[in-house]
Scaffold this active site. Sequence first.
Site, short mmCIF file in Angstrom:
data_model
loop_
_atom_site.label_atom_id
_atom_site.label_comp_id
_atom_site.label_asym_id
_atom_site.label_seq_id
_atom_site.Cartn_x
_atom_site.Cartn_y
_atom_site.Cartn_z
N GLU A 160 2.92 2.05 0.18
CA GLU A 160 1.76 2.42 1.00
C GLU A 160 0.76 3.30 0.25
O GLU A 160 -0.44 3.03 0.26
CB GLU A 160 2.22 3.13 2.28
CG GLU A 160 2.83 2.21 3.32
CD GLU A 160 1.82 1.28 3.95
OE1 GLU A 160 0.61 1.53 3.83
OE2 GLU A 160 2.24 0.29 4.57
N THR A 161 1.23 4.39 -0.35
CA THR A 161 0.28 5.39 -0.89
C THR A 161 0.67 5.97 -2.25
O THR A 161 0.10 6.97 -2.67
CB THR A 161 0.12 6.56 0.10
OG1 THR A 161 1.40 7.21 0.27
CG2 THR A 161 -0.41 6.11 1.44
#
Length: 362
Positions: A147-148
């Site tokens: 995701e990040t």
Amino acid sequence: MLNCISSLIIATALLTAGQAYAIEKKHVKKAATSDSTAKAQNAEGHFEQSKEVASFISSMVSKHGFSEAELKTIFKQVKYIGSARQLMRPAPPGKPKNWKAYRARFVEPYRIEAGIAFWDKYADALTRAEQEYGVPPEIIVGLIGVETIFGKQTGGFRVMDVLTTLAFDYPDTPTRDVRMQFFRAELENMLLMAREAALDPFLFKGSYAGAIGWPQFMPGSIRKYAVDFDGDGKINLTDSPVDAIGSVAHYLAMHGWKRNLPIAFPATLVVSEKSEQLPAVLGKGLQASYQLQDLKAIATTASSEAPTNIQYGLVDLQNGNDATEYWFATENFFAITLYNRSYFYAMSVFDLGRAIALARQK
């Protein structure tokens, strides 16, 4: 919960130039309007005269007791984000899906090294999340890494801007109406979340789709699934990796994750890819519907670790012009797809988590 979001103010860190600008250059069409038109589109007040926004405001007043004047003031400040709208356009047709290329973006040395450091630093929280929710550390670590990159790419868009843009001016696609309803619901949750926290809604920053924090939760998911896992009395998915760990585990547990259930096993087709039987099996959607015995005439697995008494779905991972990969996926695999409805995504989470776990043991 209602008073727990007070510190959920998103840092102003932008998406890394390599990802954000590459995406925009790939998908955003060359401007056909003049500079003055472009500036007008991005100016405050773009939505001020919209009848649909006025209807939305009336609904928020009647459903949730908001002040009409306050909401009108808020929407005067909202900026139209044309780049968010363009990034929602589907990829041009004709380019085949390529699992190997997709995987290479996420299962790569930088994320693996960052994942080892993250796991080492938050090992206690990861162990506690597994004990409480049944989700193993490698899945939580893999998901946050995809995701990040462990909080390095949480997004720099004002969430109010992108949600309003997508709620009222989503691109003209076959799913436009459904997607606009989704983003209007998220805009509703964004305003409720800000009110509950007594915060200016424009303080919240996130992705071009309005996802927030280390795990990229949409506002509705924050209100429903985020947890105060570090025990400090507040939920903070931006500055508390421990809250992110607990929230990811809680989300998966609430979407069908089962403790100690495996995730996926490689499969080999017994029939031809042109067989009339194959589409029916592959078309079961995001669910495990068969036991291995039911699928033996279509596919098999060489893994001796695949239990025979649980349910599976047959998953295809297309590789462009190369051979498609097939996998037997369990309910836990499909729980990951409810975080992001993509086989590629779920398998990347699985593979990145496994790669980090293996590297950490060396």
